[in-house]
Scaffold this motif. Structure first.
Motif, mmCIF file in Angstrom:
data_model
loop_
_atom_site.group_PDB
_atom_site.id
_atom_site.type_symbol
_atom_site.label_atom_id
_atom_site.label_comp_id
_atom_site.label_asym_id
_atom_site.label_seq_id
_atom_site.Cartn_x
_atom_site.Cartn_y
_atom_site.Cartn_z
ATOM 1 N N LYS A 272 0.819 -1.216 0.000
ATOM 2 C CA LYS A 272 0.000 0.000 0.000
ATOM 3 C C LYS A 272 0.854 1.268 0.000
ATOM 4 O O LYS A 272 0.554 2.231 -0.702
ATOM 5 N N GLN A 273 1.938 1.274 0.751
ATOM 6 C CA GLN A 273 2.755 2.487 0.867
ATOM 7 C C GLN A 273 3.547 2.813 -0.401
ATOM 8 O O GLN A 273 4.154 3.877 -0.510
ATOM 9 N N ASP A 274 3.535 1.908 -1.389
ATOM 10 C CA ASP A 274 4.269 2.138 -2.636
ATOM 11 C C ASP A 274 3.429 2.792 -3.727
ATOM 12 O O ASP A 274 3.940 3.086 -4.810
ATOM 13 N N TRP A 275 2.127 3.018 -3.455
ATOM 14 C CA TRP A 275 1.214 3.529 -4.487
ATOM 15 C C TRP A 275 0.297 4.597 -3.921
ATOM 16 O O TRP A 275 -0.064 4.568 -2.748
ATOM 17 N N GLN A 276 -0.104 5.521 -4.792
ATOM 18 C CA GLN A 276 -1.159 6.457 -4.445
ATOM 19 C C GLN A 276 -2.271 6.333 -5.474
ATOM 20 O O GLN A 276 -2.015 6.170 -6.672
ATOM 21 N N ILE A 277 -3.491 6.384 -4.981
ATOM 22 C CA ILE A 277 -4.679 6.425 -5.827
ATOM 23 C C ILE A 277 -5.173 7.869 -5.783
ATOM 24 O O ILE A 277 -5.350 8.448 -4.709
ATOM 25 N N ARG A 278 -5.362 8.438 -6.956
ATOM 26 C CA ARG A 278 -5.855 9.821 -7.057
ATOM 27 C C ARG A 278 -7.128 9.801 -7.879
ATOM 28 O O ARG A 278 -7.146 9.296 -9.007
ATOM 29 N N GLU A 279 -8.203 10.319 -7.320
ATOM 30 C CA GLU A 279 -9.482 10.406 -8.027
ATOM 31 C C GLU A 279 -9.918 11.864 -8.070
ATOM 32 O O GLU A 279 -9.915 12.556 -7.051
ATOM 33 N N VAL A 280 -10.263 12.312 -9.272
ATOM 34 C CA VAL A 280 -10.655 13.701 -9.467
ATOM 35 C C VAL A 280 -11.867 13.759 -10.400
ATOM 36 O O VAL A 280 -12.133 12.818 -11.152
ATOM 37 N N ILE A 281 -12.563 14.876 -10.341
ATOM 38 C CA ILE A 281 -13.607 15.182 -11.311
ATOM 39 C C ILE A 281 -13.176 16.438 -12.048
ATOM 40 O O ILE A 281 -12.842 17.458 -11.424
ATOM 41 N N LEU A 282 -13.145 16.363 -13.367
ATOM 42 C CA LEU A 282 -12.821 17.515 -14.203
ATOM 43 C C LEU A 282 -14.122 18.215 -14.563
ATOM 44 O O LEU A 282 -15.039 17.584 -15.090
ATOM 45 N N HIS A 283 -14.199 19.502 -14.263
ATOM 46 C CA HIS A 283 -15.409 20.299 -14.496
ATOM 47 C C HIS A 283 -15.165 21.325 -15.591
ATOM 48 O O HIS A 283 -14.115 21.972 -15.611
ATOM 49 N N GLY A 284 -16.153 21.480 -16.456
ATOM 50 C CA GLY A 284 -16.156 22.557 -17.433
ATOM 51 C C GLY A 284 -17.378 23.415 -17.191
ATOM 52 O O GLY A 284 -18.502 22.907 -17.194
ATOM 53 N N ASP A 285 -17.170 24.711 -16.941
ATOM 54 C CA ASP A 285 -18.286 25.629 -16.652
ATOM 55 C C ASP A 285 -19.213 25.062 -15.582
ATOM 56 O O ASP A 285 -20.436 25.015 -15.743
ATOM 57 N N THR A 286 -18.628 24.591 -14.510
ATOM 58 C CA THR A 286 -19.274 24.031 -13.308
ATOM 59 C C THR A 286 -19.972 22.691 -13.536
ATOM 60 O O THR A 286 -20.562 22.143 -12.608
ATOM 61 N N GLN A 287 -19.915 22.131 -14.736
ATOM 62 C CA GLN A 287 -20.531 20.828 -15.014
ATOM 63 C C GLN A 287 -19.481 19.727 -14.891
ATOM 64 O O GLN A 287 -18.382 19.857 -15.422
ATOM 65 N N PRO A 288 -19.816 18.628 -14.199
ATOM 66 C CA PRO A 288 -18.867 17.517 -14.115
ATOM 67 C C PRO A 288 -18.765 16.806 -15.464
ATOM 68 O O PRO A 288 -19.762 16.327 -15.991
ATOM 69 N N TRP A 289 -17.560 16.758 -16.024
ATOM 70 C CA TRP A 289 -17.359 16.196 -17.357
ATOM 71 C C TRP A 289 -16.628 14.859 -17.347
ATOM 72 O O TRP A 289 -16.929 13.988 -18.152
ATOM 73 N N VAL A 290 -15.646 14.711 -16.483
ATOM 74 C CA VAL A 290 -14.832 13.498 -16.488
ATOM 75 C C VAL A 290 -14.504 13.103 -15.056
ATOM 76 O O VAL A 290 -14.103 13.946 -14.245
#
Length: 193
Positions: free
Chosen positions: A80-98
């Motif tokens: 576990k200490q060898d990896w990071q999981i990153r989760e994000v939401i990309l927004h365009g004009d306040t709308q969640p796109w990705v």
């Protein structure tokens, strides 16, 4: 930055990923998004006046067995200490796109991606020619009502996603992206299957 260990990404084990070329993409508009090897961040920015990255979570954790296999790593040798999981939401004009999930070696987070915060990961990757992208894998899923409700998203027949591995020196990292219903990828074409 949140340290929650509850994954928001709905694609960990629930869908089948197919190698690029082994899946029929219904139209050229969608194909131009799914198979584009340039910066998704830059392309999204051309479709909105305001772009931002919402970090859902970034933390040390184990990825899935499937993710490790794609990375060319033996899952039973991972810590576990060898990896990071990153989760994000990309927004365009306040709308969640990705909705994006990245599996990143801890060593990169301590060096090349130090203080990443709410900056787009793609901005760093695509401005550094040391990162080499491998071919895509694609998926198509029927979103559950619960998923759509959780993110306040409109109904859509299917959602598409892609993932690819980036190599840099002895490191491999994976980025998976799920295109949400309001994303420009679905505009101006029929996506019925």
């Amino acid at each position: 930055m949140q340290n929650t260990h509850k994954s928001a990404f709905p694609l960990n084990n629930a869908v089948t990923w197919n190698n690029q070329g082994h899946m029929t993409i219904p139209n050229s508009h969608l194909e131009s998004w799914l198979l584009n090897t340039g910066s998704l961040t830059q392309r999204l920015k051309t479709h909105c006046a305001e772009f931002n990255v919402q970090v859902v979570g970034q933390y040390q954790a184990l990825a899935t067995v499937d993710e490790y296999r794609q990375l060319g790593v033996e899952p039973e040798q991972c810590r576990k200490q060898d990896w990071q999981i990153r989760e994000v939401i990309l927004h365009g004009d306040t709308q969640p796109w990705v909705l994006a999930r990245s599996v990143i070696p801890q060593a990169l987070c301590e060096r090349d991606f130090l203080d990443l915060g709410d900056k787009p990961l793609g901005h760093l990757i695509f401005n550094d020619n040391r990162f080499k992208r491998q071919p895509f894998q694609l998926m198509c899923m029927q979103p559950s009502d619960a998923f759509l409700h959780h993110y306040g998203l409109p109904a859509i027949a299917t959602m598409w996603g892609r993932r690819s591995v980036f190599h840099y020196q002895d490191y491999a990292m994976m980025v998976a992206e799920l295109f949400l219903p309001q994303a420009p990828v679905y505009r101006g074409a029929s996506f019925e299957q």
